[in-house]
Design a protein around this motif. Structure first.
Motif, short mmCIF file in Angstrom:
data_model
loop_
_atom_site.label_atom_id
_atom_site.label_comp_id
_atom_site.label_asym_id
_atom_site.label_seq_id
_atom_site.Cartn_x
_atom_site.Cartn_y
_atom_site.Cartn_z
N CYS A 416 0.83 -1.20 0.00
CA CYS A 416 0.00 0.00 0.00
C CYS A 416 0.86 1.25 0.00
CB CYS A 416 -0.93 -0.02 1.21
SG CYS A 416 -2.01 1.41 1.37
N ILE A 417 1.94 1.25 0.78
CA ILE A 417 2.84 2.41 0.81
C ILE A 417 3.51 2.59 -0.55
CG2 ILE A 417 4.99 3.28 1.82
CD1 ILE A 417 4.15 2.12 4.45
N ASN A 418 3.95 1.50 -1.17
CA ASN A 418 4.56 1.60 -2.50
C ASN A 418 3.58 2.15 -3.53
OD1 ASN A 418 7.28 0.68 -2.14
ND2 ASN A 418 6.49 -1.38 -1.83
N ALA A 419 2.32 1.75 -3.44
CA ALA A 419 1.32 2.26 -4.38
C ALA A 419 1.10 3.76 -4.19
CB ALA A 419 0.00 1.50 -4.20
N MET A 420 1.10 4.21 -2.94
CA MET A 420 0.94 5.65 -2.68
C MET A 420 2.13 6.44 -3.23
SD MET A 420 -0.53 5.80 1.19
CE MET A 420 -1.97 4.87 1.68
N ILE A 421 3.34 5.95 -2.96
CA ILE A 421 4.53 6.66 -3.44
C ILE A 421 4.55 6.67 -4.97
CG2 ILE A 421 7.05 6.62 -3.47
CD1 ILE A 421 6.98 5.40 -0.69
N ALA A 422 4.22 5.54 -5.59
CA ALA A 422 4.20 5.49 -7.05
C ALA A 422 3.16 6.44 -7.63
CB ALA A 422 3.93 4.06 -7.52
N CYS A 423 2.01 6.54 -6.98
CA CYS A 423 0.97 7.46 -7.45
C CYS A 423 1.44 8.91 -7.35
CB CYS A 423 -0.31 7.25 -6.64
SG CYS A 423 -1.74 8.16 -7.25
N LEU A 424 2.11 9.25 -6.27
CA LEU A 424 2.61 10.62 -6.11
C LEU A 424 3.73 10.93 -7.09
CD1 LEU A 424 2.67 10.89 -2.19
CD2 LEU A 424 1.00 11.89 -3.76
N LEU A 425 4.65 9.97 -7.29
CA LEU A 425 5.77 10.21 -8.21
C LEU A 425 5.31 10.32 -9.66
CD1 LEU A 425 8.58 7.84 -6.84
CD2 LEU A 425 8.39 10.31 -6.59
N SER A 426 4.23 9.65 -10.01
CA SER A 426 3.76 9.69 -11.39
C SER A 426 2.98 10.95 -11.71
CB SER A 426 2.90 8.46 -11.68
OG SER A 426 1.74 8.46 -10.85
N LEU A 433 6.63 18.44 -5.26
CA LEU A 433 6.56 17.47 -4.17
C LEU A 433 7.94 16.99 -3.80
CD1 LEU A 433 4.84 15.49 -2.37
CD2 LEU A 433 5.01 13.86 -4.27
N ARG A 434 8.21 16.92 -2.51
CA ARG A 434 9.45 16.33 -1.99
C ARG A 434 9.07 15.25 -0.98
NH1 ARG A 434 13.71 19.52 -3.50
NH2 ARG A 434 14.83 17.53 -3.33
N LEU A 435 9.87 14.20 -0.94
CA LEU A 435 9.58 13.04 -0.11
C LEU A 435 10.68 12.81 0.90
CD1 LEU A 435 8.31 10.47 -2.77
CD2 LEU A 435 6.94 11.94 -1.30
N LEU A 436 10.29 12.31 2.07
CA LEU A 436 11.21 11.80 3.09
C LEU A 436 10.79 10.37 3.39
CD1 LEU A 436 11.74 14.72 5.63
CD2 LEU A 436 13.51 13.50 4.39
N LEU A 437 11.67 9.42 3.15
CA LEU A 437 11.35 8.01 3.32
C LEU A 437 12.19 7.44 4.46
CD1 LEU A 437 11.23 6.84 -0.42
CD2 LEU A 437 9.42 7.86 0.97
N ILE A 438 11.51 6.90 5.45
CA ILE A 438 12.16 6.31 6.63
C ILE A 438 11.83 4.83 6.64
CG2 ILE A 438 12.33 6.35 9.14
CD1 ILE A 438 11.46 9.27 9.04
N ASP A 439 12.86 4.00 6.52
CA ASP A 439 12.66 2.55 6.38
C ASP A 439 13.66 1.82 7.26
OD1 ASP A 439 11.98 0.03 5.58
OD2 ASP A 439 13.07 0.10 3.69
N PRO A 440 13.33 1.60 8.54
CA PRO A 440 14.26 0.87 9.40
C PRO A 440 14.52 -0.56 8.95
CG PRO A 440 12.60 2.05 10.70
CD PRO A 440 12.16 2.10 9.27
N THR A 451 15.93 9.03 -6.91
CA THR A 451 14.88 9.85 -7.51
C THR A 451 15.03 11.29 -7.03
OG1 THR A 451 13.41 9.23 -5.70
CG2 THR A 451 13.27 7.94 -7.72
N PRO A 452 14.82 12.26 -7.92
CA PRO A 452 15.05 13.66 -7.54
C PRO A 452 14.04 14.20 -6.55
CG PRO A 452 14.13 13.52 -9.75
CD PRO A 452 14.43 12.11 -9.33
N HIS A 453 12.99 13.46 -6.24
CA HIS A 453 12.00 13.95 -5.29
C HIS A 453 12.48 13.83 -3.84
CE1 HIS A 453 9.68 13.03 -8.90
NE2 HIS A 453 8.73 13.82 -8.46
N LEU A 454 13.48 13.00 -3.59
CA LEU A 454 13.90 12.75 -2.22
C LEU A 454 14.68 13.93 -1.67
CD1 LEU A 454 15.00 9.00 -2.30
CD2 LEU A 454 12.77 9.99 -1.81
N LEU A 455 14.32 14.36 -0.47
CA LEU A 455 15.10 15.39 0.22
C LEU A 455 16.41 14.82 0.73
CD1 LEU A 455 12.30 17.21 2.23
CD2 LEU A 455 13.76 18.25 0.50
N SER A 456 16.43 13.54 0.97
CA SER A 456 17.63 12.86 1.47
C SER A 456 17.55 11.41 1.03
CB SER A 456 17.68 12.95 3.00
OG SER A 456 18.63 12.07 3.54
N PRO A 457 18.67 10.72 0.93
CA PRO A 457 18.58 9.27 0.70
C PRO A 457 17.71 8.61 1.76
CG PRO A 457 20.83 10.02 0.42
CD PRO A 457 20.07 11.19 0.94
#
Length: 737
Positions: A416-426, A433-440, A451-457
Motif C-alpha cells: 500500500c505504501i509503495n502504491a501511494m509513493i508510485a501514485c505521487l511520483l507519477s 513534491l518532496r519526499l522523506l522516506l524512513i525505512d528501518p 529519484t530527484p523527489h527525495l530530500l535525502s537518501p
C-alpha cells in the motif's frame, strides 16, 4: 388406443438470428445504394427510394450507411443481446441527424415544394423547422438546431466540447503549417529555377564556339551557419521537469469475469441457511468485488402469537443475522465471512463472502477512474484500491491530512505504501513534491534512492530518525514564518501569490515511516512528541505524515497519536484487540490478508472494506528509472550551460551525520557537568539527563555514550532500565584517564 404424435422442430439460436438480421440489413443497404446509382432498379426499389426522399429528403443518403453499420455491428457482436451499443451514442446520432434535416430544410427555397425531392429534409425536416420557426423565429431555430447538433455530436463521439475545440485547433494549426511549408517550398523552387535560367542565359556559349574541356567538379560551398536558437533560462539551466506517461509505466490487468451461476448458488444457500435458523431474509442486492462479494440482505418478518392469541408480524433483528456469521461461513464453505450491519447509506445488511479466485487491483485502472479525476487537481491525490462493489477508493492526503496504516506481516501494508509513493511520483515533479522516506527494515523503500523527489537518501538508521523529525519541525516553523510574511493562510494561497509575484513556490513534503514500532522502541517519548506536534500543526504548511506499523499495540499506537491521525487503514491483524487499537472497533481480525483492508476516512467513522492497489517491482523500477534518467539529463544540461553548476547538484545534509555526531559527542560542553551529576547517583538514564539539563533525547544519548566511553556508566542493559553508575574502583582504566 390412439397414439398421439408430437410435432418436433428445431429453433434458431441467438447467433443464427443475429446473422440473419445482419445480412438483411446489409442487403437492404446495398440495394439502396444501387438504387441511388441506377435509373432502372425496379418498382420496389423506386417505391423505397420515394419513401426515403419523402420522409428524409437529402438525408436519405445517410440511411444506407446507417443500415450497413447496423448490419456489420450485429454480425461482429455475435451475442444474444446484440444491441450492446450504448444508448447514449445511438440517441446522440439520432438527435444529430434530425437536427441536420431540420437545419437543411430551413435554408431551402420553397420548403413545401421541396418535400419528396432530393432537397431539404423531407417531412421530418419540414415539420421540425416549421414548428421551431413559428415558436422562435428563423434565427432562434437556427441557434437551437446548431446547439442540438453539437450536443448530439458530443454524445455520439463521447468527447467533451473543450477536447473537440482542441482537436479542431490542432487540425487547423497543422493544416496551416503544411500550407506554409508548401508555399515556402514552391517559392524556393521558383527562385532556384529562375536562377538556373539566368545563369544559363549568361553562360550560354555561341553556336560555333568550341566546347571547353570539362573542368573538375567544384566542392559545394559550406552552408551558412544557422542562427543560434534562443533557449529560455528554464530550458538552459533548470530544464523543466516532465511527468511520465502512466500508460507506459503501469500495467493494466484484465478484469475477472463474474460467475453468475456461482452467485445464484450462494444466494440460495444464504437464504436457505437463514431460514433454517428461523431468520427469514432475502438477497436483494449483489455487489461483486475484486476479493469479496457483498450480498445485500433485507430482513424478513416473523409471525408470532401474542398473549391475546392474535398473530403479529415482527421484523427480524439485525443482531440475529450478525450472530449467524459462522454458520453462514460453514454453509458457504468460505471463511471468514464478515457481516456489515447495516451497510452505510442503504437499508440492507451486508454479507461479505470471499471469492474463490481473488482479482488484482491495478493502480492504472484506479487512476483512470472518474472518482480519481474528480480530485486529480490536487498534487496529493492517491488511489487506495477498490471496495467490495469494485468502486475505486481514492482520497487526497492534503485533506486527511495524515494517515496511519497498520497490519500484520504479509497483509499488504508495504505494498500500500509503495502504491501511494508510485501514485505521487507519477503525478508530481520535484518542484511540486518532496519526499522523506524512513525505512528501518532497509529493504522496502531503498529502491527509491536516486529519484530527484527525495530530500535525502532513504533513512535506514533508527538513530537518525529523531534528527529527521526535528528537521521537519524546524521546516514547519520556518514555513509558518514565510506564510506570515506574505499574509497567506496556507501553502495553496502562498503558491498562488508566488505565481503572481514571481517568487519561488513551496513544494509539498510527505514523510513516509514504514515501521513506527522500531522508532518507539528506540526513543518513544521524543518520537511521540515530535510526531504529534507535526500532525497538529503541519497541515497548513504542506507537510504530511504517512506512518505504518505491523505491531498495533497501545505502546506503539498511543492514544495521542491516534487522536492526531483520524484517517486510518487497517489490513489483517492477529486479534480483535489490535483491531480496536487501530479502528476503535473489531473487524480487521477477519480480513483475508494480501491487500484486504478497512479504510476509515477522516470525515466519517464508517469503515470501507477495500482491496488495496498492487504495484509490481517492475513497475516501480520503470518509474524510478524514468526520474533518474531525467535527473541525469538535467544535470548534463546544467553542466553544459554553467561549468560550475555541478557543485549545486550536491545535496546539503539536512541533519548531522553519524561522524558529526561522534565529533560533537567529544566536544559537548555539558559532559563534565553530567559526569559530576551522575557521580552522586547509583543509576543514570537518558530521562534523568534530559530533565536535569533541559536537553533533547539525541544530545542526552551522545553524552551517555561519552560517559560510557570514559568508564563513568556501564553498558546498556538492552531494556529501558537505567544504566549502572560505576565507582572509582570498578571503572575500567582508559587510555586518557
Amino acid at each position: 388406443m390412439s397414439r398421439r404424435r408430437h410435432k418436433t422442430g428445431t429453433q434458431l439460436t441467438g447467433t443464427q438470428k443475429n446473422w440473419i438480421a445482419g445480412l438483411c440489413f446489409l442487403s437492404l443497404s446495398i440495394l439502396t445504394i444501387l438504387g441511388f446509382m441506377s435509373q432502372d432498379g425496379g418498382f420496389l426499389v423506386e417505391l423505397w427510394l420515394g419513401i426515403l426522399y419523402t420522409v428524409f429528403g437529402a438525408g436519405a443518403y445517410v440511411i444506407p450507411l446507417a443500415l450497413a453499420f447496423s448490419g456489420l455491428w450485429i454480425l461482429v457482436a455475435r451475442k444474444d443481446d446484440y444491441l450492446s451499443l450504448p444508448w447514449s451514442r445511438v440517441t446522440g446520432a439520432i438527435v444529430c441527424f434530425i437536427c441536420g434535416l431540420a437545419l437543411a430544410h430551413l435554408f431551402v427555397q420553397q420548403p413545401q415544394q421541396a418535400i419528396g425531392t432530393r432537397r431539404g429534409g423531407g417531412y421530418v425536416g419540414y415539420g421540425i423547422s416549421a414548428a421551431l420557426s413559428l415558436a422562435l423565429g428563423k434565427l432562434g431555430a437556427v441557434i437551437l438546431l446548431i446547439t442540438g447538433m453539437s450536443a448530439g455530436l458530443i454524445a455520439t463521439l463521447e468527447i467533451s466540447l473543450d477536447q473537440l475545440i482542441q482537436d479542431s485547433t490542432k487540425v487547423i494549426h497543422s493544416t496551416s503549417a503544411w500550407l506554409a511549408r508548401r508555399r515556402a517550398a514552391r517559392a524556393q523552387a521558383t527562385e532556384a529555377r529562375q536562377g538556373t535560367q539566368a545563369r544559363g542565359a549568361v553562360e550560354a556559349p555561341p553556336e560555333r564556339r568550341e566546347k571547353p574541356p570539362p573542368s573538375p567538379p567544384k566542392k559545394a560551398p559550406p552552408p551558412p551557419p544557422a542562427e543560434p536558437r534562443t533557449i529560455p533560462i528554464e530550458d538552459r539551466v533548470f530544464h523543466r521537469w516532465e511527468l511520465p506517461d502512466i500508460g507506459g509505466i503501469f500495467i493494466e490487468r484484465e478484469e475477472e469475469q463474474i460467475d453468475v451461476a456461482d452467485i445464484r448458488k450462494k444466494t440460495r444457500i444464504i437464504e436457505k441457511t437463514l431460514m433454517s435458523f428461523g431468520v427469514p431474509a432475502s438477497v436483494v442486492e449483489v455487489n461483486p468485488g475484486p476479493v469479496v462479494t457483498q450480498f445485500g440482505l433485507a430482513p424478513g418478518y416473523i409471525e408470532r402469537r401474542g398473549r391475546d392469541g392474535e398473530m403479529r408480524r415482527a421484523k427480524v433483528k439485525v443482531s440475529h443475522i450478525s450472530r449467524l456469521a459462522k454458520d453462514l461461513a460453514l454453509a458457504l464453505a468460505a471463511s471468514p465471512v464478515r457481516v456489515e450491519a447495516p451497510v452505510p447509506g442503504k437499508a440492507i445488511v451486508g454479507l461479505e463472502v470471499p471469492n474463490k479466485e481473488p482479482a488484482i487491483v491495478d493502480l492504472l485502472g484506479v487512476m483512470a477512474s472518474d472518482a480519481f479525476r474528480a480530485i486529480a487537481s490536487s498534487h496529493l491525490a492517491i488511489g487506495l484500491g477498490r471496495d467490495v462493489s469494485g468502486t475505486p477508493v481514492v482520497d487526497d492526503i492534503g485533506t486527511l491530512p495524515h494517515l496511519l496504516i497498520a497490519g500484520a506481516t504479509g497483509s499488504g501494508k508495504s505494498v500500500c505504501i509503495n502504491a501511494m509513493i508510485a501514485c505521487l511520483l507519477s503525478r508530481n515533479t520535484p518542484a511540486d513534491l518532496r519526499l522523506l522516506l524512513i525505512d528501518p527494515k532497509r529493504v522496502e523503500l531503498s529502491r527509491y534512492n536516486g529519484t530527484p523527489h527525495l530530500l535525502s537518501p532513504v533513512i535506514t538508521d533508527v538513530e537518525e530518525v529523531v534528527g529527521v523529525l526535528d528537521w521537519i519541525t524546524q521546516e514547519m516553523e520556518r514555513r509558518y514564518k514565510t506564510l506570515a510574511g506574505v499574509g497567506a493562510r496556507n501553502i495553496q494561497s502562498y503558491n498562488a501569490l508566488a505565481g503572481e509575484r514571481g517568487m519561488r513556490r513551496l513544494p509539498f513534503i510527505v514523510a513516509f515511516i514504514d515501521e513506527l514500532a522500531d522508532l518507539m522502541l528506540a526513543a518513544s517519548e521524543q518520537v511521540e512528541r515530535m510526531i504529534c506536534r507535526i500532525a497538529q500543526m503541519a497541515r497548513a504548511t504542506g507537510i504530511h505524515l504517512v506512518i505504518a506499523t505491523q505491531r498495533p499495540s497501545v505502546d506503539v499506537v498511543t492514544g495521542t497519536i491516534k487522536a492526531n491521525f483520524p484517517a486510518r487503514i487497517s489490513f489483517a491483524v492477529s486479534s480483535m484487540t489490535d483491531s480496536r487499537v487501530v479502528l476503535d472497533r473489531p473487524g480487521a481480525e477477519t480480513l483475508l490478508g494480501e491487500g484486504d483492508g478497512l479504510y476509515m476516512a477522516p470525515d466519517t467513522s464508517k469503515l470501507v472494506r477495500m482491496q488495496g492497489c498492487y504495484v509490481s517491482d517492475e513497475e516501480i523500477s520503470r518509474l524510478v528509472r524514468f526520474w533518474k534518467d531525467q535527473a541525469a539529463r538535467r544535470a548534463e544540461r546544467q553542466t553544459a550551460s554553467r561549468p560550475m553548476a555541478l557543485e549545486s547538484l550536491q545535496q546539503e545534509a539536512l541533519w548531522p551525520s553519524l561522524e558529526e555526531k561522534e565529533q560533537a559527542m567529544e566536544e559537548d560542553p555539558l559532559l563534565e557537568r553530567a559526569m559530576a551529576f551522575v557521580a552522586t547517583k547509583d543509576r543514570a538514564s537518558l530521562t534523568m539527563l534530559q530533565k536535569q539539563f533541559h536537553i533533547g533525547y539525541t544530545r542526552a544519548g551522545r553524552i551517555m555514550d561519552a560517559m560510557e566511553e570514559r568508564g563513568v556508566v556501564g553498558p546498556p542493559t538492552g531494556t529501558s532500565k537505567a544504566r549502572r553508575v560505576l565507582s572509582q574502583s570498578t571503572r575500567t582504566p582508559r587510555p586518557h584517564d
